[in-house]
Enzyme design. Structure first.
Site, PDB file in Angstrom:
ATOM      1  N   TRP A 276       7.493  -0.628   3.924  1.00 61.96           N
ATOM      2  CA  TRP A 276       8.000   0.053   2.725  1.00 61.96           C
ATOM      3  C   TRP A 276       9.414   0.559   2.950  1.00 61.96           C
ATOM      4  CZ3 TRP A 276       9.458   5.165   1.500  1.00 61.96           C
ATOM      5  CH2 TRP A 276       9.351   6.088   2.534  1.00 61.96           C
TER       6      TRP A 276
ATOM      7  N   ARG B 159       1.854   0.671  15.391  1.00 65.07           N
ATOM      8  CA  ARG B 159       1.442   0.586  13.997  1.00 65.07           C
ATOM      9  C   ARG B 159       1.807  -0.794  13.448  1.00 65.07           C
ATOM     10  NH1 ARG B 159       6.047   4.167  10.841  1.00 65.07           N
ATOM     11  NH2 ARG B 159       4.892   3.493   9.020  1.00 65.07           N
TER      12      ARG B 159
ATOM     13  N   SER C 180      13.254   6.282 -13.320  1.00 72.32           N
ATOM     14  CA  SER C 180      12.166   7.063 -13.896  1.00 72.32           C
ATOM     15  C   SER C 180      12.088   8.449 -13.251  1.00 72.32           C
ATOM     16  CB  SER C 180      10.853   6.299 -13.714  1.00 72.32           C
ATOM     17  OG  SER C 180       9.763   7.161 -13.816  1.00 72.32           O
ATOM     18  N   SER C 181      12.167   8.482 -11.924  1.00 75.82           N
ATOM     19  CA  SER C 181      12.066   9.771 -11.229  1.00 75.82           C
ATOM     20  C   SER C 181      13.214  10.690 -11.587  1.00 75.82           C
ATOM     21  CB  SER C 181      12.099   9.571  -9.717  1.00 75.82           C
ATOM     22  OG  SER C 181      10.988   8.874  -9.305  1.00 75.82           O
TER      23      SER C 181
ATOM     24  N   SER D  21      -0.226  27.665  -3.912  1.00 73.99           N
ATOM     25  CA  SER D  21       0.174  29.051  -4.177  1.00 73.99           C
ATOM     26  C   SER D  21      -0.371  29.557  -5.506  1.00 73.99           C
ATOM     27  CB  SER D  21       1.695  29.176  -4.177  1.00 73.99           C
ATOM     28  OG  SER D  21       2.213  28.728  -2.955  1.00 73.99           O
TER      29      SER D  21
ATOM     30  N   THR E 266       8.051  26.505   7.141  1.00 77.23           N
ATOM     31  CA  THR E 266       6.722  25.976   6.840  1.00 77.23           C
ATOM     32  C   THR E 266       5.652  26.937   7.348  1.00 77.23           C
ATOM     33  OG1 THR E 266       7.689  23.811   7.214  1.00 77.23           O
ATOM     34  CG2 THR E 266       5.322  23.885   6.904  1.00 77.23           C
TER      35      THR E 266
ATOM     36  N   GLU F 192      12.510  12.738   0.509  1.00 81.96           N
ATOM     37  CA  GLU F 192      11.380  12.170  -0.218  1.00 81.96           C
ATOM     38  C   GLU F 192      10.048  12.751   0.265  1.00 81.96           C
ATOM     39  OE1 GLU F 192      10.904  10.263  -2.758  1.00 81.96           O
ATOM     40  OE2 GLU F 192       8.786   9.745  -2.481  1.00 81.96           O
TER      41      GLU F 192
ATOM     42  N   TYR G 292       9.532  15.648   1.328  1.00 79.34           N
ATOM     43  CA  TYR G 292       9.389  16.989   0.760  1.00 79.34           C
ATOM     44  C   TYR G 292       9.192  16.948  -0.743  1.00 79.34           C
ATOM     45  CZ  TYR G 292       9.710  18.878   5.253  1.00 79.34           C
ATOM     46  OH  TYR G 292       9.392  19.155   6.545  1.00 79.34           O
TER      47      TYR G 292
ATOM     48  N   HIS H  99      13.768  11.304   4.136  1.00 82.29           N
ATOM     49  CA  HIS H  99      13.212  12.584   4.528  1.00 82.29           C
ATOM     50  C   HIS H  99      13.068  13.556   3.364  1.00 82.29           C
ATOM     51  CE1 HIS H  99      11.334  15.334   7.166  1.00 82.29           C
ATOM     52  NE2 HIS H  99      11.939  16.249   6.450  1.00 82.29           N
TER      53      HIS H  99
ATOM     54  N   LYS I  32       5.059  29.837   5.075  1.00 85.63           N
ATOM     55  CA  LYS I  32       4.183  29.546   3.940  1.00 85.63           C
ATOM     56  C   LYS I  32       2.720  29.665   4.328  1.00 85.63           C
ATOM     57  CE  LYS I  32       7.088  26.859   1.043  1.00 85.63           C
ATOM     58  NZ  LYS I  32       6.712  27.493  -0.204  1.00 85.63           N
TER      59      LYS I  32
ATOM     60  N   HIS J 268       0.845  -1.199   0.000  1.00 85.21           N
ATOM     61  CA  HIS J 268       0.000   0.000   0.000  1.00 85.21           C
ATOM     62  C   HIS J 268       0.883   1.251   0.000  1.00 85.21           C
ATOM     63  CE1 HIS J 268      -2.788   3.131   1.432  1.00 85.21           C
ATOM     64  NE2 HIS J 268      -1.986   3.323   2.465  1.00 85.21           N
TER      65      HIS J 268
ATOM     66  N   HIS K 293      15.516  11.897  12.617  1.00 84.81           N
ATOM     67  CA  HIS K 293      14.334  11.991  13.483  1.00 84.81           C
ATOM     68  C   HIS K 293      13.408  10.790  13.284  1.00 84.81           C
ATOM     69  CE1 HIS K 293      12.404  14.698  10.170  1.00 84.81           C
ATOM     70  NE2 HIS K 293      12.258  13.444   9.875  1.00 84.81           N
ATOM     71  N   HIS K 294      13.664   9.994  12.257  1.00 85.09           N
ATOM     72  CA  HIS K 294      12.900   8.758  12.088  1.00 85.09           C
ATOM     73  C   HIS K 294      13.499   7.633  12.929  1.00 85.09           C
ATOM     74  CE1 HIS K 294      10.576  10.331   8.652  1.00 85.09           C
ATOM     75  NE2 HIS K 294      11.671  11.013   8.416  1.00 85.09           N
TER      76      HIS K 294
ATOM     77  N   ASP L  74       7.110  22.645 -25.489  1.00 86.79           N
ATOM     78  CA  ASP L  74       7.063  21.284 -24.959  1.00 86.79           C
ATOM     79  C   ASP L  74       8.157  21.151 -23.909  1.00 86.79           C
ATOM     80  OD1 ASP L  74       6.974  18.368 -24.662  1.00 86.79           O
ATOM     81  OD2 ASP L  74       5.880  18.357 -26.567  1.00 86.79           O
TER      82      ASP L  74
END
Ligand SMILES: [Cu+2]
Ligand SMILES: [Cu+2]
Lengths: 382, 525
Positions: free
Chosen positions: B142, B450, B169-170, B268, B328, B255, B257, B253, B331, B77, B302-303, B106
């Site tokens: 994951w 979890r 790809s990314s 915006s 943040t 990722e 963002y 991390h 914003k 998932h 922090h993870h 293009d």
């Protein structure tokens, strides 16, 4: 008439729904917040949690308040005309500095708490906690005492898919173990956490922290339980299939009761050691009987009661190892298979290893016929 | 760009039609459509797995799946939603909008564009095929933590190669966006005039280029540990399982963002349009985005507060993490200031953007709480974390993609969508997404870990509420598909500007825009 019937249906539906929601009995609850716990750390963490929570609530009310005020009043349908401003250096500097100072205000108690949590020195006793798939082992390093702690039998029965057991009838479902870890009240206990196979995490919310149990590492943490009682927790790091089924139970006892418990455990351990004597000759019946209980305690989670294994776990029934050369069989059990879920089981006693191997070779349709003596394990594999 | 329009059209007459048109296309709009459709498909694939998870958690006791399959569900998932739904969703938006926003015909590298899309279906075929393999689909989370991931069955190499392909790809997509923005801006379109959506995407593209290779490295080390006798992460072989986590989160991390900066860009664009007022603090928005991107590389641990770092390390990562709240916050304040004294209307895109602002902020608050190390010792690996990241990813990233689709759909298709249904979709989603995720905060605080398929009865009530929210939220998304399909098929004709308050080059093109967006570059004053 029709209306009354409808009404009755509605009430019936409502009661069913509420009934469903409440059907999990007295122990179900709608707890909202973190618990305060029973250690100085847990209380410190709790108040830190409440401080940040309130800071967030206040900021939230302020920001969303302004936003919703604007949404209500500055809408086109109310005839609002758009202003044209699009920057203001002073305002922008101010709202950069305000959050910054709030953070500094938060960092002070957080830093203090963290320093306290990490001060593991001057402990009164040390308990080593080792995570296994899927059980815990506790070693009282000062007492020479050690034992495994696994999911309590009733929960273990009820937890299976379509087990037919209503879990609401099981006390402390999934939060109970066969052998809880007992600690003295008021003493500084140092916990050393590590793991045997994959990463686990030892967590009892009432103690105020969790700590990863990592193979090859020993982590230090501490707790001083202030109140006698039973405190329950769970493994908190995904550790495979039965990650949800390796609970932790800490029983905090007054000093005298704790000492009594230690002495009892020591006596029981000595007796078990006597019964497990690897130097004597064991009969096949003895080995088979012991092997079955070792198998059910340690192997059944993966190899299953019928010995047929499951996805990713090779069967014991008809296994070339369990019916072939006995040396290979001992190797697998003593050293495990690198890169698979089959871990080494050398932590079991000589008798237990010999018995479970004998059992596997002569059950599930296997008819190797031979048996392994505990003395073989003791002399050749230790 | 010298050849005439007529010659151009002839050229298209020879282009393949039907399926081959989509397979061979190098057009930024076609590829944008492919990406967005793929993203929608994956949103439902991943969503179905979420439904299985919520069904199993509806009541205590195991009812539907065994624990191993449950773990596969949570693992796949997440991978499907992150790499299949959210990231391609944003790349699709970039493909459609970046050339139109900067006044280009293009993308700069159209053939690479085609390839970077067409790698995706293959990556997901590899990944999803693992459900049919001995040992089942990957079930180690994951995050693929060693040593647990080593217990994956035959699926293991397929998982690794799928991740490799997704990374390639990314990276190609990111290079393309950078090349396009740096080289193909219309005359006068200076960097500080770029729409924020373009800015946030350039910064995202740099994050992708910097972080995806790190992930590729980490999973390659897993691969060699398993098949080629290395022991990078095996303690028994002298390796270090914690090092895997450091490498993974050095990717992980940034990722997060990658999945939220383009959302900032979308919001915006939408808020000023419907407030009929220019974006407040444009340049501070750009700087805030850049600082968030910079900080995202120095907060990864922090993870991992509970792995047992030295005190100094824990303090460093706590301070840097909470520091992200500053840019943040800037914003959020800027968006609110944009609305202030505006002349607001509340069409569906605006509703989703406002929903984003409120609920992303809630996710931001719980993020701040998680960043405070001692408190994280309680929150970590509980449902509190699950609630946190679903607020930032579902009501954050996914909401912004939906806002963007409603915002630009009239431009893309030339038709207005059904506004009434759009609003209904918003309100259903918003009510049920909160029923779904808000109680998970309570569950986590009450002590529910979890990634567990079953739980003690004390967690039963909120889980049932959460599941009901989940099913209803899932159902509500069918409405979205219906609205989009109906809009593509027809509807009230859209004008070029579409929205009264819309400004920017994309709104100067007719709706739908011509096949090659700007054949002669517009001049930006
Ligand atoms: Cu575990
Ligand atoms: Cu992070």
């Amino acid at each position: 008439m029709i209306r009354r019937i409808r009404h009755r249906h509605f009430v019936a539906a409502l009661t069913t729904l509420t009934g469903l929601l409440w059907s999990f009995g007295a122990s179900a609850d709608w707890t909202l917040n973190m618990r305060k716990g029973v250690t100085s750390i847990s209380q410190e963490v709790y108040s830190l949690h409440m401080i940040i929570l309130w800071v967030c609530v206040v900021i939230g009310i302020a920001v969303f308040g302004v936003m919703f005020w604007s949404i209500l009043h500055h809408r086109k349908s109310k005839g609002a005309q758009a202003a044209h401003f699009h920057e203001n250096t002073v305002v922008e500097i101010v709202w950069t500095l305000i959050p910054f100072s709030i953070l500094i205000f938060l960092a002070v108690p957080a830093t203090k708490a963290l320093i306290n949590i990490e001060s593991t020195g001057n402990s009164d006793l040390t308990i080593k906690v080792t995570g296994y798939q899927w059980k815990w082992r506790y070693e009282y390093l000062d007492e020479g005492l050690s034992f495994f702690s696994t999911l309590e039998a009733k929960s273990n029965q009820a937890r299976h898919l379509r087990s037919g057991v209503d879990v609401a009838t099981v006390d402390n479902y999934l939060l109970d173990v066969d052998n809880p870890v007992v600690v003295p009240v008021g003493r500084k206990i140092r916990f050393l956490t590590t793991a045997n196979d994959v990463i686990h995490a030892w967590w009892v919310p009432d103690l105020g922290w969790k700590r990863d149990a990592i193979p090859g590492f020993i982590n230090e943490s501490w707790a001083r339980v202030e109140k006698a009682g039973v405190y329950r927790g769970q493994c908190a790091e995904l550790c495979g299939k039965d990650h949800g089924f390796m609970p932790i139970v800490v029983v905090a006892k007054e000093e005298a009761d704790y000492r009594k418990w230690v002495e009892e455990q020591k006596a029981a351990q000595a007796a078990a050691l006597q019964a497990d004597n690897p130097d004597r000759e064991w009969t096949k019946e003895e080995l088979m009987a012991k092997g079955e209980s070792v198998y059910n305690a340690n192997c059944v989670a993966c190899h299953q009661t019928d010995g047929k294994g499951m996805a990713g776990v090779k069967p014991i029934a008809g296994s070339p190892v369990a019916t072939g050369d006995v040396a290979d069989h001992i190797d697998v059990v003593m050293y495990g298979r690198a890169g698979t879920a089959m871990a080494a089981f050398s932590q079991l006693s000589d008798a237990a290893v010999a018995a479970v191997i004998t059992y596997q070779r002569n059950s599930f349709g296997n008819v190797a016929g031979d048996l392994v003596q505990p003395s073989t394990i003791k002399t050749e594999y230790r | 760009m010298s050849h005439s329009h007529a010659a151009h059209d002839e050229h298209h007459d020879r282009a393949p039609s039907g399926l081959m048109r989509w397979v061979t296309t190098t057009n930024h709009k076609d590829i944008g459509t492919l990406y967005l459709s793929f993203s929608l498909l994956m949103f439902f694939v991943g969503g179905t797995m979420a439904m299985v998870i919520r069904a199993e958690l509806f009541q205590p006791g195991l009812q539907f799946v065994d624990p191993q399959f449950f773990n596969s569900m949570t693992t796949i998932h997440a991978l499907v939603m992150i790499f299949g739904a959210v990231m391609p969703g944003f790349v699709g938006l970039a493909n459609w909008m970046v050339p139109m926003m900067i006044g280009a015909p293009d993308m700069a590298l159209p053939r690479m564009n085609n390839w970077s899309f067409w790698l995706l279906p293959f990556a997901f075929i590899l990944l999803l095929s693992t459900f049919f393999m001995p040992g089942g689909a990957p079930a180690g989370g994951w995050t693929m933590y060693a040593p647990l991931v080593m217990q994956t069955g035959d699926a293991f190499p397929f998982l690794i190669f799928a991740v490799h392909i997704l990374g390639i790809s990314s990276i190609m997509g990111a290079i393309n966006i950078i090349a396009t923005v740096f080289n193909m801006r219309a005359p006068g379109m200076t960097f500080m005039k770029l729409p924020l959506f373009v800015w946030t995407w350039i910064i995202t593209a740099f994050l992708l280029i910097a972080s995806m290779p790190v992930l590729a490295g980490a999973v390659t080390m897993l691969l060699t540990d398993r098949f080629f006798g290395t022991s990078f992460f095996s303690a028994a072989g002298g390796g270090d399982p914690v090092m895997y986590q450091h490498i993974f989160w050095f990717f992980g991390h940034p990722e997060v963002y990658i999945m939220i900066l383009p959302a900032f860009g979308v919001v915006s664009a939408i808020v000023p349009t419907f407030a009929r007022k220019p974006l407040f603090g444009y340049s501070s928005m750009v700087y805030a985005t850049a600082s968030i991107a910079f900080l995202s590389f120095i907060v990864w641990a922090h993870h991992m507060f509970t792995v047992g770092m030295p005190l100094a390390g824990e303090l460093f990562f706590m301070y840097t993490t909470v520091l992200i709240a500053v840019p943040t916050g800037v914003k959020i304040f800027n968006w609110v200031a944009t609305m202030w004294k505006g002349s607001m209307t509340f069409e569906t895109p605006m509703l989703f953007a406002l929903g984003f602002i409120v609920m992303f902020t809630i996710g931001g608050f719980s993020g701040l709480m998680l960043g405070v190390t001692p408190a994280d010792f309680q929150y970590h690996d509980t449902y509190f974390v699950v609630a946190h990241f679903h607020y930032v990813l579902v009501t954050g990233a996914v909401y912004s993609i939906m806002a963007a689709v409603y915002f630009w759909l009239p431009k893309w298709t030339g038709h207005m969508y059904d506004e009434k249904l759009g609003k209904l979709h918003f309100w259903l989603s918003t009510i049920f997404v909160n029923v779904l995720f808000f109680p998970q905060h309570f569950l986590g605080l009450a002590g529910m870990p979890r990634r567990i398929p079953d739980y003690n009865v004390q967690f039963a009530d909120w889980n049932m509420v959460s599941s009901i929210g989940g099913f209803m939220f899932g159902l509500s998304q069918l409405l979205f598909v219906y609205i989009v399909i109906r809009c593509v098929r027809g509807g009230q004709k859209a004008t070029a500007q579409v929205w009264e308050g819309a400004h920017g080059l994309e709104w100067t093109l007719p709706s739908p825009p011509p096949y090659h967006s700007f054949t002669t570059p517009p001049v930006v004053k």
